[in-house]
Design an enzyme around this catalytic site. Structure first.
Site, PDB file in Angstrom:
ATOM      1  N   LYS A  89       0.820  -1.212   0.000  1.00  0.00           N
ATOM      2  CA  LYS A  89       0.000   0.000   0.000  1.00  0.00           C
ATOM      3  C   LYS A  89       0.859   1.270   0.000  1.00  0.00           C
ATOM      4  O   LYS A  89       0.380   2.342  -0.344  1.00  0.00           O
ATOM      5  CB  LYS A  89      -0.952   0.003   1.205  1.00  0.00           C
ATOM      6  CG  LYS A  89      -2.101  -0.998   1.034  1.00  0.00           C
ATOM      7  CD  LYS A  89      -3.203  -0.758   2.059  1.00  0.00           C
ATOM      8  CE  LYS A  89      -4.529  -1.337   1.642  1.00  0.00           C
ATOM      9  NZ  LYS A  89      -4.791  -2.699   1.999  1.00  0.00           N
ATOM     10  N   LYS A 132      -3.909 -11.245  -6.709  1.00  0.00           N
ATOM     11  CA  LYS A 132      -5.219 -11.545  -6.107  1.00  0.00           C
ATOM     12  C   LYS A 132      -6.294 -10.620  -6.699  1.00  0.00           C
ATOM     13  O   LYS A 132      -5.981  -9.508  -7.140  1.00  0.00           O
ATOM     14  CB  LYS A 132      -5.165 -11.403  -4.579  1.00  0.00           C
ATOM     15  CG  LYS A 132      -5.151  -9.994  -4.073  1.00  0.00           C
ATOM     16  CD  LYS A 132      -5.526  -9.905  -2.593  1.00  0.00           C
ATOM     17  CE  LYS A 132      -5.599  -8.427  -2.219  1.00  0.00           C
ATOM     18  NZ  LYS A 132      -6.040  -8.128  -0.883  1.00  0.00           N
ATOM     19  N   LYS A 150     -10.512  -5.063  -5.063  1.00  0.00           N
ATOM     20  CA  LYS A 150     -11.447  -3.974  -5.379  1.00  0.00           C
ATOM     21  C   LYS A 150     -10.718  -2.852  -6.113  1.00  0.00           C
ATOM     22  O   LYS A 150     -11.275  -2.150  -6.930  1.00  0.00           O
ATOM     23  CB  LYS A 150     -12.011  -3.331  -4.104  1.00  0.00           C
ATOM     24  CG  LYS A 150     -12.576  -4.276  -3.099  1.00  0.00           C
ATOM     25  CD  LYS A 150     -12.889  -3.571  -1.756  1.00  0.00           C
ATOM     26  CE  LYS A 150     -12.679  -4.515  -0.600  1.00  0.00           C
ATOM     27  NZ  LYS A 150     -12.999  -4.093   0.706  1.00  0.00           N
TER      28      LYS A 150
HETATM   29  P1  TYM Z   1     -10.511  -6.524   3.616  1.00  0.00           P
HETATM   30  O1  TYM Z   1     -11.675  -5.655   3.860  1.00  0.00           O
HETATM   31  O2  TYM Z   1      -9.431  -6.033   2.698  1.00  0.00           O
HETATM   32  O3  TYM Z   1     -10.977  -7.910   3.063  1.00  0.00           O
HETATM   33  C1  TYM Z   1     -12.030  -8.591   3.709  1.00  0.00           C
HETATM   34  C2  TYM Z   1     -11.837 -10.090   3.632  1.00  0.00           C
HETATM   35  O4  TYM Z   1     -11.834 -10.525   2.276  1.00  0.00           O
HETATM   36  C3  TYM Z   1     -10.684 -11.352   2.057  1.00  0.00           C
HETATM   37  N1  TYM Z   1     -10.261 -11.186   0.648  1.00  0.00           N
HETATM   38  C4  TYM Z   1     -10.017 -12.210  -0.169  1.00  0.00           C
HETATM   39  N2  TYM Z   1     -10.083 -13.548   0.022  1.00  0.00           N
HETATM   40  C5  TYM Z   1      -9.774 -14.330  -1.025  1.00  0.00           C
HETATM   41  N3  TYM Z   1      -9.418 -13.851  -2.253  1.00  0.00           N
HETATM   42  C6  TYM Z   1      -9.340 -12.522  -2.481  1.00  0.00           C
HETATM   43  N4  TYM Z   1      -9.011 -12.067  -3.677  1.00  0.00           N
HETATM   44  C7  TYM Z   1      -9.645 -11.635  -1.405  1.00  0.00           C
HETATM   45  N5  TYM Z   1      -9.681 -10.279  -1.282  1.00  0.00           N
HETATM   46  C8  TYM Z   1     -10.052 -10.033  -0.014  1.00  0.00           C
HETATM   47  C9  TYM Z   1      -9.643 -10.835   3.037  1.00  0.00           C
HETATM   48  O5  TYM Z   1      -8.659 -11.787   3.299  1.00  0.00           O
HETATM   49  C10 TYM Z   1     -10.494 -10.538   4.245  1.00  0.00           C
HETATM   50  O6  TYM Z   1     -10.702 -11.707   5.006  1.00  0.00           O
HETATM   51  N6  TYM Z   1      -7.878  -5.997   7.750  1.00  0.00           N
HETATM   52  C11 TYM Z   1      -9.047  -6.619   7.175  1.00  0.00           C
HETATM   53  C12 TYM Z   1     -10.327  -6.246   7.908  1.00  0.00           C
HETATM   54  C13 TYM Z   1     -10.229  -6.424   9.383  1.00  0.00           C
HETATM   55  C14 TYM Z   1     -10.330  -7.662  10.081  1.00  0.00           C
HETATM   56  C15 TYM Z   1     -10.182  -7.318  11.463  1.00  0.00           C
HETATM   57  C16 TYM Z   1     -10.530  -8.973   9.678  1.00  0.00           C
HETATM   58  C17 TYM Z   1     -10.049  -5.461  10.299  1.00  0.00           C
HETATM   59  N7  TYM Z   1     -10.010  -5.973  11.547  1.00  0.00           N
HETATM   60  C18 TYM Z   1     -10.206  -8.315  12.444  1.00  0.00           C
HETATM   61  C19 TYM Z   1     -10.564  -9.961  10.658  1.00  0.00           C
HETATM   62  C20 TYM Z   1     -10.401  -9.621  12.021  1.00  0.00           C
HETATM   63  C21 TYM Z   1      -9.172  -6.170   5.758  1.00  0.00           C
HETATM   64  O7  TYM Z   1      -8.759  -5.122   5.373  1.00  0.00           O
HETATM   65  O8  TYM Z   1      -9.872  -6.981   4.994  1.00  0.00           O
END
Ligand code: TYM
Length: 338
Positions: free
Chosen positions: A117, A205, A208
């Protein structure tokens, strides 16, 4: 009670990657375990994590829509399932600060997501750097052992474990240490961490933030448009279907999507298609599965009202504040702030 917890940021409409990597596995676990009084399930919107970067559209609308996604994906909210917004529970930010004083610059700078990032930018906000520490606070406040997430978040889970162990070593057994990522994968019932790939550049991967529309399927895509994206997905010139994420990432991605969307074991999907020489046939099947899943999902989504979501949030946030403040007080006491 053991806690299963996860969060998905609400920065825009979600992708099929979010759906298959986090939403669907969590919904399946929640529906499997929440009826039995051994487990409780926490699903929250990490809105403080959203503002580290640009938000597409209106954050408030995105938050409500993200909560509706959980319900449309089949989550049945009962006594042991709680939904809340992170910024409505101030203990998250407070614990984040205390954990900041335990974490080191070295371990935080090593996080791949931070590197990605911040790469190529002249100026990077401190929130991007501190992001995994806030995530650790999200998890540790509720003593969560299980955190179903996609593979890109594994490093953050390992960091949360290290911070919890370090804190406990210094101050006594305050935090429950989440299980290792290998154990998380087992608990999710998959053979390895889920990473859905970009349809046009399957080495990456699905994200968005990728500009090319054909590279990702969004949950609000018209099902026919989504099917066309699958039909145009990049494959390879081997001419034979084989599950091999390194050599044939495009084809392997399609097999993985098919398995997850249809809730079929990956091995079964692999043996059904192994050796097939007409990639078009596989694409047609995956396109049909994805478009059917999207139409059913969107139909359910349209029926969920904002009122329903606000009602759940009201109850969930009362619960979350109670649990999180009690854990925060315990932490404040051991570090002599109270
Ligand atoms: P975020 O919002 O970027 O993504 C949310 C969830 O989607 C999964 N993900 C994917 N899984 C498989 N293939 C992909 N291409 C793909 N893109 C996204 C991510 O692995 C995630 O599980 N930091 C986290 C949010 C968060 C969180 C937490 C999660 C904040 N606090 C505590 C668990 C526990 C995040 O930015 O995910």
């Amino acid at each position: 009670m053991k806690t299963i917890l996860t969060g998905i940021r609400a920065n825009s409409v979600l992708t099929l990657g979010n759906y298959l990597g986090a939403l669907l596995p969590m919904v399946r676990l929640a529906n499997k375990y929440s009826d039995n009084d051994e487990y409780q399930v926490n699903i929250f919107v990490p809105d403080l994590h959203s503002i580290i970067s640009e938000v597409d559209g209106d954050l408030q609308e995105n938050i409500i829509r993200t909560l509706k996604y959980w319900l449309a994906a089949g989550l049945s909210v009962g006594q042991n399932v709680h939904t809340y917004r992170q910024s409505y529970v101030p203990a998250h930010s407070e614990l984040c600060w205390i954990l900041n004083c335990t974490a080191t610059m070295g371990e935080t700078s090593r996080m791949t997501q931070f590197k990605e990032k911040s790469e190529g930018r002249d100026s990077v906000n401190v929130g991007i750097f501190d992001y995994p520490i806030l995530m650790a606070a999200d998890i540790l406040l509720y003593s969560a052992e299980y955190v179903p997430i996609g593979e890109d978040q594994f490093q953050h889970i390992e960091l949360a474990r290290n911070l919890a162990m370090r804190f406990n070593h210094k101050y006594g057994e305050v935090f429950t240490v989440p299980v290792s990522t290998a154990e998380q994968v087992k608990f999710m019932g998959v053979s390895e961490g889920i990473r859905i790939r970009d349809l046009l550049t399957p080495e990456k991967k699905m994200s968005k933030s990728t500009a090319a529309a054909g590279s990702k399927i969004m949950l609000d895509d018209n099902p026919e448009v989504a099917a066309k994206k699958i039909m145009s997905a990049t494959t390879d010139s081997f001419g034979k279907v084989k599950f091999d994420m390194w050599a044939q990432p495009g084809i392997s991605n399609l097999l993985l999507i098919e398995a997850l969307v249809t809730d079929t074991p990956l091995q079964t999907v692999i043996s059904t298609w192994a050796g097939e020489t007409r990639y078009g046939e596989l694409k047609k099947k995956v396109a049909a599965s994805v478009s059917q899943m999207l139409s059913e999902f969107q139909e359910r989504l349209a029926k969920i009202s904002d009122e329903e979501v606000f009602l759940l949030l009201g109850m969930g946030e009362d619960y979350a504040n109670e649990v999180a403040s009690a854990k925060l007080l315990e932490v404040q006491k051991v570090v002599h702030l109270r």
